[in-house]
Design a protein around this motif. Structure first.
Motif, PDB file in Angstrom:
ATOM      1  N   THR A  51       1.237  -1.275  -0.372  1.00 26.81           N
ATOM      2  CA  THR A  51       0.099   0.256   0.382  1.00 26.81           C
ATOM      3  C   THR A  51       0.704   1.084   0.268  1.00 26.81           C
ATOM      4  O   THR A  51       1.939   1.273   1.071  1.00 26.81           O
ATOM      5  N   MET A  52       0.450   2.473  -0.735  1.00 26.15           N
ATOM      6  CA  MET A  52       1.567   3.303  -1.289  1.00 26.15           C
ATOM      7  C   MET A  52       1.012   4.655  -0.351  1.00 26.15           C
ATOM      8  O   MET A  52      -0.815   4.594  -0.529  1.00 26.15           O
ATOM      9  N   VAL A  53       1.436   5.092   0.155  1.00 23.75           N
ATOM     10  CA  VAL A  53       0.969   6.476   0.005  1.00 23.75           C
ATOM     11  C   VAL A  53       1.430   8.104  -0.736  1.00 23.75           C
ATOM     12  O   VAL A  53       3.037   7.774  -0.878  1.00 23.75           O
ATOM     13  N   THR A  54       0.442   8.964  -1.195  1.00 22.74           N
ATOM     14  CA  THR A  54       2.102  10.338  -2.055  1.00 22.74           C
ATOM     15  C   THR A  54       2.344  10.947  -0.676  1.00 22.74           C
ATOM     16  O   THR A  54       1.437  11.509   0.029  1.00 22.74           O
ATOM     17  N   CYS A  55       3.714  11.061  -0.997  1.00 27.34           N
ATOM     18  CA  CYS A  55       3.721  12.761   0.414  1.00 27.34           C
ATOM     19  C   CYS A  55       3.938  13.856  -0.423  1.00 27.34           C
ATOM     20  O   CYS A  55       3.713  13.733  -1.233  1.00 27.34           O
ATOM     21  N   ALA A  56       4.077  14.600   1.061  1.00 22.32           N
ATOM     22  CA  ALA A  56       4.207  15.986   0.771  1.00 22.32           C
ATOM     23  C   ALA A  56       5.593  16.593   0.924  1.00 22.32           C
ATOM     24  O   ALA A  56       5.595  17.355  -0.038  1.00 22.32           O
ATOM     25  N   THR A  57       6.445  15.234   1.311  1.00 27.39           N
ATOM     26  CA  THR A  57       7.963  15.829   1.173  1.00 27.39           C
ATOM     27  C   THR A  57       8.128  15.771   0.139  1.00 27.39           C
ATOM     28  O   THR A  57       7.879  14.402  -0.639  1.00 27.39           O
ATOM     29  N   ARG A  58       8.453  16.730  -0.777  1.00 31.52           N
ATOM     30  CA  ARG A  58       9.364  16.596  -1.980  1.00 31.52           C
ATOM     31  C   ARG A  58      10.710  15.946  -2.718  1.00 31.52           C
ATOM     32  O   ARG A  58      11.678  16.235  -1.144  1.00 31.52           O
ATOM     33  N   ARG A  59      11.016  15.102  -3.472  1.00 26.16           N
ATOM     34  CA  ARG A  59      12.306  15.800  -3.664  1.00 26.16           C
ATOM     35  C   ARG A  59      13.676  16.354  -3.828  1.00 26.16           C
ATOM     36  O   ARG A  59      12.635  17.379  -4.456  1.00 26.16           O
ATOM     37  N   PRO A  60      14.925  16.760  -3.418  1.00 24.51           N
ATOM     38  CA  PRO A  60      15.757  17.515  -3.817  1.00 24.51           C
ATOM     39  C   PRO A  60      15.528  18.127  -5.422  1.00 24.51           C
ATOM     40  O   PRO A  60      15.685  17.392  -5.547  1.00 24.51           O
ATOM     41  N   ALA A  61      15.314  19.468  -5.313  1.00 27.75           N
ATOM     42  CA  ALA A  61      15.681  20.051  -6.632  1.00 27.75           C
ATOM     43  C   ALA A  61      17.333  18.886  -7.327  1.00 27.75           C
ATOM     44  O   ALA A  61      18.007  19.205  -6.565  1.00 27.75           O
ATOM     45  N   PRO A  62      17.510  18.363  -8.860  1.00 25.18           N
ATOM     46  CA  PRO A  62      19.064  18.434  -8.955  1.00 25.18           C
ATOM     47  C   PRO A  62      20.120  19.038  -8.486  1.00 25.18           C
ATOM     48  O   PRO A  62      21.327  19.347  -8.199  1.00 25.18           O
TER      49      PRO A  62
ATOM     50  N   ALA B  46       5.000   8.173   4.986  1.00 25.49           N
ATOM     51  CA  ALA B  46       3.743   6.814   4.046  1.00 25.49           C
ATOM     52  C   ALA B  46       3.127   5.943   5.630  1.00 25.49           C
ATOM     53  O   ALA B  46       2.355   5.248   5.972  1.00 25.49           O
ATOM     54  N   ILE B  47       4.373   6.063   6.589  1.00 27.83           N
ATOM     55  CA  ILE B  47       3.693   4.416   7.689  1.00 27.83           C
ATOM     56  C   ILE B  47       3.217   5.385   8.186  1.00 27.83           C
ATOM     57  O   ILE B  47       1.812   4.389   8.617  1.00 27.83           O
ATOM     58  N   GLN B  48       2.530   7.403   8.933  1.00 28.69           N
ATOM     59  CA  GLN B  48       1.550   7.704   9.537  1.00 28.69           C
ATOM     60  C   GLN B  48       0.224   7.567   8.419  1.00 28.69           C
ATOM     61  O   GLN B  48      -0.877   7.653   9.171  1.00 28.69           O
ATOM     62  N   GLY B  49       0.291   7.575   7.323  1.00 34.29           N
ATOM     63  CA  GLY B  49      -0.587   7.512   6.130  1.00 34.29           C
ATOM     64  C   GLY B  49      -1.101   6.209   6.418  1.00 34.29           C
ATOM     65  O   GLY B  49      -2.433   6.129   5.145  1.00 34.29           O
ATOM     66  N   GLY B  50      -0.592   5.137   6.575  1.00 35.29           N
ATOM     67  CA  GLY B  50      -1.437   3.423   6.577  1.00 35.29           C
ATOM     68  C   GLY B  50      -0.771   2.610   5.690  1.00 35.29           C
ATOM     69  O   GLY B  50      -0.818   2.250   5.183  1.00 35.29           O
ATOM     70  N   GLY B  51       0.452   3.494   4.922  1.00 31.69           N
ATOM     71  CA  GLY B  51       1.191   2.456   3.706  1.00 31.69           C
ATOM     72  C   GLY B  51       2.539   2.162   4.544  1.00 31.69           C
ATOM     73  O   GLY B  51       2.850   2.491   5.232  1.00 31.69           O
ATOM     74  N   GLU B  52       3.036   1.238   3.001  1.00 29.72           N
ATOM     75  CA  GLU B  52       4.207   0.716   3.033  1.00 29.72           C
ATOM     76  C   GLU B  52       5.465   1.468   2.819  1.00 29.72           C
ATOM     77  O   GLU B  52       6.511   1.620   3.006  1.00 29.72           O
ATOM     78  N   GLU B  53       5.240   2.673   1.572  1.00 37.11           N
ATOM     79  CA  GLU B  53       5.975   2.901   1.377  1.00 37.11           C
ATOM     80  C   GLU B  53       5.597   3.755   0.490  1.00 37.11           C
ATOM     81  O   GLU B  53       3.889   4.193   0.727  1.00 37.11           O
ATOM     82  N   GLY B  54       6.000   5.282   0.480  1.00 37.85           N
ATOM     83  CA  GLY B  54       5.314   6.081  -0.056  1.00 37.85           C
ATOM     84  C   GLY B  54       5.563   6.708  -1.164  1.00 37.85           C
ATOM     85  O   GLY B  54       7.060   6.558  -1.783  1.00 37.85           O
ATOM     86  N   VAL B  55       5.309   7.714  -2.478  1.00 37.70           N
ATOM     87  CA  VAL B  55       5.419   8.352  -3.527  1.00 37.70           C
ATOM     88  C   VAL B  55       5.863   9.651  -3.274  1.00 37.70           C
ATOM     89  O   VAL B  55       5.006  10.285  -2.812  1.00 37.70           O
ATOM     90  N   MET B  56       6.898   9.698  -4.103  1.00 38.02           N
ATOM     91  CA  MET B  56       7.279  11.320  -3.877  1.00 38.02           C
ATOM     92  C   MET B  56       7.734  11.840  -5.153  1.00 38.02           C
ATOM     93  O   MET B  56       8.111  11.222  -6.216  1.00 38.02           O
ATOM     94  N   LEU B  57       6.882  13.322  -5.404  1.00 37.74           N
ATOM     95  CA  LEU B  57       6.750  13.732  -6.436  1.00 37.74           C
ATOM     96  C   LEU B  57       8.322  15.038  -6.454  1.00 37.74           C
ATOM     97  O   LEU B  57       8.457  15.326  -5.179  1.00 37.74           O
ATOM     98  N   ASN B  58       7.954  14.971  -7.776  1.00 39.35           N
ATOM     99  CA  ASN B  58       9.356  16.498  -7.705  1.00 39.35           C
ATOM    100  C   ASN B  58       8.747  17.743  -7.904  1.00 39.35           C
ATOM    101  O   ASN B  58       7.912  17.853  -7.425  1.00 39.35           O
ATOM    102  N   GLU B  59       9.474  19.035  -8.172  1.00 38.37           N
ATOM    103  CA  GLU B  59       8.840  20.109  -7.480  1.00 38.37           C
ATOM    104  C   GLU B  59       7.712  20.380  -8.667  1.00 38.37           C
ATOM    105  O   GLU B  59       6.873  21.121  -8.672  1.00 38.37           O
TER     106      GLU B  59
ATOM    107  N   VAL C 284      -1.977  -0.413  -4.011  1.00 34.53           N
ATOM    108  CA  VAL C 284      -2.942   0.454  -3.972  1.00 34.53           C
ATOM    109  C   VAL C 284      -2.312   1.850  -3.304  1.00 34.53           C
ATOM    110  O   VAL C 284      -1.107   1.488  -2.671  1.00 34.53           O
ATOM    111  N   LEU C 285      -3.083   2.756  -4.191  1.00 33.40           N
ATOM    112  CA  LEU C 285      -1.851   4.377  -4.347  1.00 33.40           C
ATOM    113  C   LEU C 285      -3.299   4.461  -3.467  1.00 33.40           C
ATOM    114  O   LEU C 285      -4.074   5.581  -4.155  1.00 33.40           O
ATOM    115  N   ASP C 286      -2.959   5.871  -2.537  1.00 34.45           N
ATOM    116  CA  ASP C 286      -4.221   6.910  -1.760  1.00 34.45           C
ATOM    117  C   ASP C 286      -5.802   6.243  -1.540  1.00 34.45           C
ATOM    118  O   ASP C 286      -6.764   7.423  -1.576  1.00 34.45           O
ATOM    119  N   ARG C 287      -5.139   4.779  -1.376  1.00 37.85           N
ATOM    120  CA  ARG C 287      -6.799   4.606  -1.337  1.00 37.85           C
ATOM    121  C   ARG C 287      -7.514   3.874  -2.097  1.00 37.85           C
ATOM    122  O   ARG C 287      -8.354   3.296  -2.723  1.00 37.85           O
TER     123      ARG C 287
END
Length: 296
Positions: free
Chosen positions: A134-145, A167-180, A259-262
């Motif tokens: 189960t995955m959760v989208t994270c608000a924390t972004r990956r740092p810009a290159p 991710a864990i607090q959101g009920g997932g095992e892994e978190g999806v990280m977006l760029n800016e 699963v992503l974001d339920r």
């Protein structure tokens, strides 16, 4: 009683209780250093050369001189596995900047420190390999290159740690990280792939993810299976509407995400192509690699 693990530290194999670094080491004070996680199967270290190449490239990028030649570090890694008499497991190879002052200046650290741990790892529960993550989208972004290249595996992993907490607090095992820009970069510790209409898509390295060793292996195996692999910018929408999703990483190997974001991905179960890739990966990992020479 099992023997205490032996840790390689700056040229010596020491019991875990004696393997210590200074509180003045810049690796501890500032996260100033680089590392690799490496797997070994059936007494063979998987893709050792590729991992060491990446380690030296990470070190070069941050102006860190590893005090061992490539061949010396390869031997030290293999010897550490052999000394612990392990056939299957995980290696953590770390190079810190070394002891210095309390200031930032890395040039006040005369010599880097190297330590190698060989042990076991269980990144996810066994049932997750059967049922998927189960995955959760994270608000924390990956740092810009421009801030820190994602190709440097540095000891400063706080960005990933904070995303993992989400991710864990959101009920997932892994978190999806977006760029800016809002595109998928990677997960907190794995690369991400989706399957749609017989093709596999994965974010390009330019999106901000690590050029993972296992990512490369997955692309090789999919190509052998005749499955097109396309590097393309992905959004959360692309994952929501995918037929399958799987993650790759040294510790995780290849594992389905369902699963992503339920929202269920596909039918909410590991898909047929993912299962085929998992089997191909296991076969390759258990039959190839740099052999470890164990004491008689």
């Amino acid at each position: 009683m099992s023997q205490a693990p032996l840790i390689y530290l700056d040229g010596k194999l020491l019991p875990e209780s004696e393997a210590k670094i200074s509180v003045f080491d810049h690796g501890l004070l500032y996260g100033d250093g680089v590392f690799e996680g490496i797997r070994f199967y059936n007494g063979r270290v998987f893709r050792l050369t590729e991992h060491l190449v990446r380690l030296y490239e990470s070190a070069r990028s941050i102006c860190l001189t590893i005090p061992l030649t490539f061949e010396e570090l390869e031997k030290a890694t293999l010897d550490t596995v052999a000394a612990n008499n392990l056939r299957d497991g995980y290696i953590r190879l770390v190079v810190t900047r070394g002891v210095g002052s309390l200031g930032l200046n890395p040039y006040q650290c005369p010599k880097a420190s190297v330590f190698i741990i060989a042990g076991s790892i269980s990144l996810y529960p066994a049932e997750k390999y059967e049922k998927g993550l189960t995955m959760v989208t994270c608000a924390t972004r990956r740092p810009a290159p421009a801030a820190l290249s994602p190709q440097v595996k540095s000891l400063n992993y706080l960005n990933n740690v904070m995303a993992k907490i989400e991710a864990i607090q959101g009920g997932g095992e892994e978190g999806v990280m977006l760029n800016e820009q809002g595109y998928v970069a990677e997960c907190t510790g794995d690369n991400l792939f989706i399957v749609k209409k017989g093709k596999v898509y994965t974010p390009p390295i330019s999106a901000g993810g690590l050029d993972g060793i296992t990512r490369g292996v997955a692309i090789e195996l999919l190509t052998e299976l005749g499955v097109p692999v396309i590097e393309s910018n992905l959004t959360r929408h692309d994952i929501f509407v995918a037929e399958e999703c799987f993650l790759t990483g040294t510790a995780a190997e290849v594992i389905a995400a369902v699963v992503l974001d339920r929202r269920l991905i596909g039918d909410g179960k590991p898909g047929p192509l993912t299962q085929k890739l998992v089997a191909k990966f296991k076969e390759l990992a258990n039959s190839t690699g740099t052999p470890v020479v164990y004491p008689a």
